[in-house]
Design a protein around this motif. Structure first.
Motif, PDB file in Angstrom:
ATOM      1  N   CYS A 221      42.105   7.648  13.509  1.00 22.91           N
ATOM      2  CA  CYS A 221      42.286   8.141  14.882  1.00 22.91           C
ATOM      3  C   CYS A 221      42.356   9.658  14.984  1.00 22.91           C
ATOM      4  CB  CYS A 221      43.536   7.521  15.482  1.00 22.91           C
ATOM      5  SG  CYS A 221      45.065   7.930  14.575  1.00 22.91           S
ATOM      6  N   GLY A 222      42.583  10.387  13.869  1.00 19.64           N
ATOM      7  CA  GLY A 222      42.796  11.832  13.988  1.00 19.64           C
ATOM      8  C   GLY A 222      43.954  12.080  14.944  1.00 19.64           C
ATOM      9  N   CYS A 223      43.781  13.031  15.873  1.00 17.89           N
ATOM     10  CA  CYS A 223      44.884  13.317  16.814  1.00 17.89           C
ATOM     11  C   CYS A 223      44.900  12.348  17.986  1.00 17.89           C
ATOM     12  CB  CYS A 223      44.867  14.765  17.253  1.00 17.89           C
ATOM     13  SG  CYS A 223      43.543  15.144  18.404  1.00 17.89           S
ATOM     14  N   ALA A 269      50.416   4.635   9.928  1.00 18.91           N
ATOM     15  CA  ALA A 269      49.878   5.499   8.874  1.00 18.91           C
ATOM     16  C   ALA A 269      49.706   4.615   7.640  1.00 18.91           C
ATOM     17  CB  ALA A 269      50.843   6.641   8.595  1.00 18.91           C
ATOM     18  N   THR A 270      48.488   4.493   7.173  1.00 13.24           N
ATOM     19  CA  THR A 270      48.185   3.584   6.071  1.00 13.24           C
ATOM     20  C   THR A 270      46.990   4.112   5.276  1.00 13.24           C
ATOM     21  OG1 THR A 270      47.061   1.440   5.675  1.00 13.24           O
ATOM     22  CG2 THR A 270      47.117   2.192   7.928  1.00 13.24           C
ATOM     23  N   PRO A 271      47.001   3.951   3.939  1.00 11.67           N
ATOM     24  CA  PRO A 271      45.914   4.525   3.138  1.00 11.67           C
ATOM     25  C   PRO A 271      44.589   3.786   3.280  1.00 11.67           C
ATOM     26  CG  PRO A 271      47.515   3.403   1.724  1.00 11.67           C
ATOM     27  CD  PRO A 271      48.085   3.395   3.115  1.00 11.67           C
ATOM     28  N   ALA A 295      31.986   5.737   1.449  1.00 10.90           N
ATOM     29  CA  ALA A 295      33.015   4.743   1.096  1.00 10.90           C
ATOM     30  C   ALA A 295      33.988   4.523   2.264  1.00 10.90           C
ATOM     31  CB  ALA A 295      33.785   5.196  -0.142  1.00 10.90           C
ATOM     32  N   VAL A 296      34.314   5.601   2.996  1.00 12.30           N
ATOM     33  CA  VAL A 296      35.268   5.453   4.108  1.00 12.30           C
ATOM     34  C   VAL A 296      34.598   4.694   5.252  1.00 12.30           C
ATOM     35  CG1 VAL A 296      36.859   6.627   5.663  1.00 12.30           C
ATOM     36  CG2 VAL A 296      36.418   7.599   3.415  1.00 12.30           C
ATOM     37  N   ALA A 297      33.310   4.982   5.513  1.00 14.28           N
ATOM     38  CA  ALA A 297      32.588   4.246   6.562  1.00 14.28           C
ATOM     39  C   ALA A 297      32.576   2.759   6.225  1.00 14.28           C
ATOM     40  CB  ALA A 297      31.169   4.782   6.692  1.00 14.28           C
TER      41      ALA A 297
HETATM   42  C1  LIG Z   1      35.890  12.231  11.366  1.00 17.53           C
HETATM   43  S1  LIG Z   1      37.621  12.014  11.580  1.00 17.53           S
HETATM   44  C2  LIG Z   1      37.701  11.260  13.197  1.00 17.53           C
HETATM   45  C3  LIG Z   1      38.972  11.499  13.935  1.00 17.53           C
HETATM   46  C4  LIG Z   1      38.991  10.968  15.392  1.00 17.53           C
HETATM   47  N1  LIG Z   1      38.807   9.544  15.422  1.00 17.53           N
HETATM   48  C5  LIG Z   1      37.877  11.627  16.186  1.00 17.53           C
HETATM   49  O1  LIG Z   1      36.888  10.960  16.473  1.00 17.53           O
HETATM   50  O2  LIG Z   1      38.017  12.815  16.514  1.00 17.53           O
HETATM   51  C6  LIG Z   1      37.971  10.689  10.467  1.00 17.53           C
HETATM   52  C7  LIG Z   1      39.432  10.327  10.370  1.00 17.53           C
HETATM   53  O3  LIG Z   1      39.533   9.264   9.425  1.00 17.53           O
HETATM   54  C8  LIG Z   1      40.719   9.439   8.673  1.00 17.53           C
HETATM   55  N2  LIG Z   1      40.599   8.721   7.402  1.00 17.53           N
HETATM   56  C9  LIG Z   1      39.907   9.073   6.290  1.00 17.53           C
HETATM   57  N3  LIG Z   1      40.068   8.152   5.326  1.00 17.53           N
HETATM   58  C10 LIG Z   1      40.866   7.185   5.835  1.00 17.53           C
HETATM   59  C11 LIG Z   1      41.407   5.971   5.319  1.00 17.53           C
HETATM   60  N4  LIG Z   1      41.148   5.586   4.068  1.00 17.53           N
HETATM   61  N5  LIG Z   1      42.180   5.222   6.115  1.00 17.53           N
HETATM   62  C12 LIG Z   1      42.458   5.635   7.388  1.00 17.53           C
HETATM   63  N6  LIG Z   1      41.999   6.781   7.935  1.00 17.53           N
HETATM   64  C13 LIG Z   1      41.212   7.544   7.164  1.00 17.53           C
HETATM   65  C14 LIG Z   1      40.818  10.952   8.512  1.00 17.53           C
HETATM   66  O4  LIG Z   1      42.147  11.359   8.214  1.00 17.53           O
HETATM   67  C15 LIG Z   1      40.342  11.433   9.875  1.00 17.53           C
HETATM   68  O5  LIG Z   1      41.404  11.602  10.772  1.00 17.53           O
END
Ligand SMILES: C[S@@+](CC[C@H](N)C(=O)[O-])C[C@H]1O[C@@H](n2cnc3c(N)ncnc32)[C@H](O)[C@@H]1O
Length: 348
Positions: A221-223, A269-271, A295-297
């Motif tokens: 979610c970012g901010c 907040a979760t990894p 990998a995150v996608a």
């Molecule tokens: C590109 S930013 C998008 C933030 C917001 N949703 C926006 O559109 O402005 C990607 C977000 O994914 C979070 N992120 C990265 N890896 C993650 C994970 N393994 N689990 C949860 N969030 C993660 C980052 O901390 C970051 O806030």
């Protein structure tokens, strides 16, 4: 112009400069740094009683694993702010990312001041032969700074001599989507899209279809912009879950949801997008980062699939539609694509 020569060998494999080692005394705080860099430092200077500060839970998990593998007994803590740690440290070491976010560097130096004991030392191991940035920053915050060259690196240090007010580095920005109500968002360094509404996020918010009463999960979610805008459609019968691995981002999402009148929400907040009720969301939103080779996608797509109800929709915004569309098809089946503002918003 300052020289910016850089060693071929990564800092995680370079010997710790004597200028760093000789100034670090326990109890030591290590400010950010990649797992490999922190392990390299602590294996040399000693890990007993050391506290490693991280902002991201996923990165913290990787660091814990790397320390355990080397048998290094340091603690790893994640907090929205470094200065949430007590002022108990005799020294703090900072290994800033080469070319990393300027505002985050300023924020970390400012906050590090407040976790040091009186006369405690703050030491920066910079990967610039002649660091262009930290000498004046340390002087400004600590009053006095020392610099030594160490091969292709430079080492800077300063001591806490007294008190100074806590200065926050944060920016509030205003945004609205498609003529809807305007919202204010607080942003802080170290989180995505500091100080502005990201164009990809805007592309996503303009395309997403959220109905009254929908349960929405804003993944990464970012901010919190996307979840807040989703709430404008979901309304009082709806619910928004904000999820991020960065604990500072999660704290900001909580603040922004509250300030913008989101009536029913939670922040987790979760990894790895765990701890949410599976099969319970009508809409999932994602703007995954491009690092980590997709990998995150992949994680976001797989978790969205598990979290959505049958018939639930994932909206994912990307500049690399080929890769994500293939992943989405593999996981969801049919995918629709909408081009908006130079981004592709994929709906599955
Ligand atoms: C590109 S930013 C998008 C933030 C917001 N949703 C926006 O559109 O402005 C990607 C977000 O994914 C979070 N992120 C990265 N890896 C993650 C994970 N393994 N689990 C949860 N969030 C993660 C980052 O901390 C970051 O806030």
């Amino acid at each position: 112009m300052p020289r910016k020569n850089r060693s071929e060998v990564p800092r995680s494999q370079r010997p710790v400069p004597e200028e760093v080692r000789s100034r670090l005394r326990p109890p030591l705080a290590v400010v950010l740094g990649s797992p490999a860099e922190v392990v390299n430092l602590l294996a040399d200077v000693g890990a007993a009683g050391a506290t490693c500060y991280q902002m991201d839970l996923h990165q913290a998990e990787r660091l814990r694993a790397a320390l355990a593998e080397r048998g290094l007994p340091a603690a790893v803590v994640t907090l929205p702010d470094l200065w949430d740690l007590p002022a108990d440290f005799q020294s703090a070491a900072y290994l800033p990312a080469h070319g990393g976010e300027r505002e985050l560097k300023i924020d970390m130096v400012e906050q590090a001041f407040h976790i040091l004991k009186l006369r405690g030392a703050f030491v920066v191991w910079s990967s610039y032969e002649a660091d262009p940035f930290f000498p004046s920053l340390l002087k400004k915050i600590f009053g006095r700074a020392h610099v030594r060259h160490a091969g292709a690196d430079s080492v800077l240090w300063a001591h806490r001599e007294g008190e100074r007010p806590r200065r926050r580095h944060e920016v509030t920005f205003q945004a609205r989507v498609a003529g809807g109500p305007s919202c204010r968002f607080l942003s802080r360094p170290g989180t995505f899209s500091y100080s502005r509404f990201d164009n990809g996020a805007r592309a996503l918010a303009e395309v997403m279809q959220v109905e009254a009463g929908d349960r929405v999960v804003d993944i990464g979610c970012g901010c919190g912009t996307n979840g807040v805008f989703a709430w404008q459609h979901a309304g009082p019968g709806g619910f928004v879950t904000f999820v991020d691995s960065n604990v500072r981002a999660a704290a900001l999402a909580e603040h922004n949801a509250r300030q913008n009148g989101v009536g029913s929400f939670e922040v987790i907040a979760t990894p790895a997008v765990r701890g949410l009720r599976e099969g319970s969301y009508d809409v999932a939103l994602a703007n995954p980062p491009y690092y980590a080779g997709g990998a995150v996608a992949r994680l976001f797509i797989e978790r969205a699939r598990a979290l959505l109800t049958p018939g639930g929709r994932l909206y994912l915004v990307t500049k690399q539609p080929g890769e994500s569309a293939a992943l989405l098809e593999e996981t969801f089946g049919a995918v629709e694509a909408f081009e908006n503002r130079g981004y592709m918003v994929l709906c599955a």
